[in-house]
Write a protein that holds these residues in place. Structure first.
Motif: not given
Length: 375
Positions: A330-355
């Protein structure tokens, strides 16, 4: 970083083994029911696009890992904070996969063995692999890549000849429209396993031919994505939607149904062999990235000194991460994707690439201005 070098084929093999890892074991895309294969293919497409962000960052900083170039992009202190966050993220992912591995073995074969004993044996094996170096892990991957594909062909043939495939279970396509498929894509398949390629931002500097990095990585992702999709199709066709969505490990349920000529049956050993091999490589890559990253940020010349304390941390986290397997899932399907995967896999790398893009463009402009002045 250690002075390891791997060739393009070794990187390709490691990527395929890593991506397939635990994704084949669990019912990936089960939220989309019989359309799980569509959600997985969408996840593959999204994952390929996300990887291009990592690749572009790699092109800017080819000789250093994520934990080093994040300090160049975001500044020393903010960069270090982000780097440490990624180390914790990789350790957490390693602990989650270790828990998956342990739970499956404890619930199927080693029913009387405590979870901590199973996890201990795996983490000690991984620590030994880390001590030998990444080149050794890559060479072992070459060997087991052949073993896994031999098992896959044998298993697929036996499933077909056993008459387990009922393609009518895959219909109707998009019975509930696109919403369940898109929801599964955004909250699951884009992150797991395809978004997890972020870990290879720590591995790509080891490639001996940087020109091949892009197509080797994309090829590995595509092959593993096709394999995962085929597995989902077989599971739905063999089990039906109801069992596929309820089973913790659908592939195990499918293999358990193989029965041929009243002689070939109970082939769970094929599944268990894959489980140990896939689990080893998935956990090893996450764990290695965390250890190498910690050594890079904190200035350890010998990264192997960190493997035992960090291995103990992964082991402890894998046991305490959830009180039972249902809570873990349940934690892996409902909590981890939103609060960990999206920030570390997509959001932070996107900001780093822009800078990084603006910083590198500024440097080019400054160089182009200097050249005419020198002339």
């Amino acid at each position: 970083m250690e002075s390891a070098k791997i060739n393009a084929y070794q990187l390709f093999v490691v990527i395929v083994l890593f991506e397939m890892g635990s994704a084949i074991l669990v019912g990936l895309g089960s939220g989309a029911k019989q359309d799980a294969w569509i959600a997985i293919l969408l996840g593959l497409g999204g994952g390929l696009a996300v990887f291009l962000i990592y690749y572009q960052l790699y092109k800017y900083y080819q000789d250093i890992p994520l934990t080093s170039y994040v300090q160049k992009i975001a500044g020393k202190w903010i960069g270090r904070m982000i780097g440490v966050s990624y180390i914790i993220y990789f350790l957490y992912c390693a602990a989650r996969v270790l828990r998956d591995f342990g739970e499956l073995l404890a619930s199927t074969i080693y029913t009387a063995t405590p979870l901590i004993v199973i996890n201990c044996l795996m983490i000690f094996t991984i620590i030994y692999g880390i001590h030998k170096g990444f080149e050794v892990i890559a060479r072992v991957g070459e060997l087991f890549f052949i073993v896994i594909y031999m098992m896959a062909f044998v298993g697929f043939g036996l499933i077909m000849f056993s008459g387990l495939i009922h393609l009518e279970n895959l219909r109707p396509v998009l019975e509930n429209g696109l919403k369940p498929v898109l929801s599964t894509f955004l909250t699951e398949t884009i992150n797991f396993p395809f978004g997890e390629m972020v870990v290879f931002t720590m591995i790509l500097p080891y490639l001996n031919d940087s020109k091949k990095a892009k197509w080797v990585c994309l090829g590995g992702m595509i092959l593993s994505g096709i394999n995962i999709t085929i597995t989902a199709v077989i599971n739905v066709a063999a089990l039906g939607t109801a069992i596929f969505t309820r089973a913790n490990f659908p592939l195990l349920s499918t293999i358990s149904r193989i029965q041929l000529a009243n002689f070939i049956e109970r082939l769970d050993v094929l599944f268990m062999l894959y489980l140990v091999i896939g689990g080893f490589f998935k956990i090893s890559i996450f764990f290695y990235a965390a250890v190498a990253g910690a050594a890079d940020i904190f200035g350890f010349k010998n990264y192997t000194k960190l493997s035992f304390p960090m291995g103990a941390l992964v082991l402890f986290t894998s046991i305490t991460i959830a009180s039972n397997f249902a809570e873990h899932i349940k934690e892996g399907l409902q909590v981890v994707p939103i609060y960990l995967h999206w920030p570390f896999q997509i959001l932070i790398p996107s900001f780093l690439l822009m800078i990084a893009f603006f910083r590198n463009r500024k440097k080019k402009e400054e160089k182009s201005k200097k050249l005419p002045m020198e002339e």
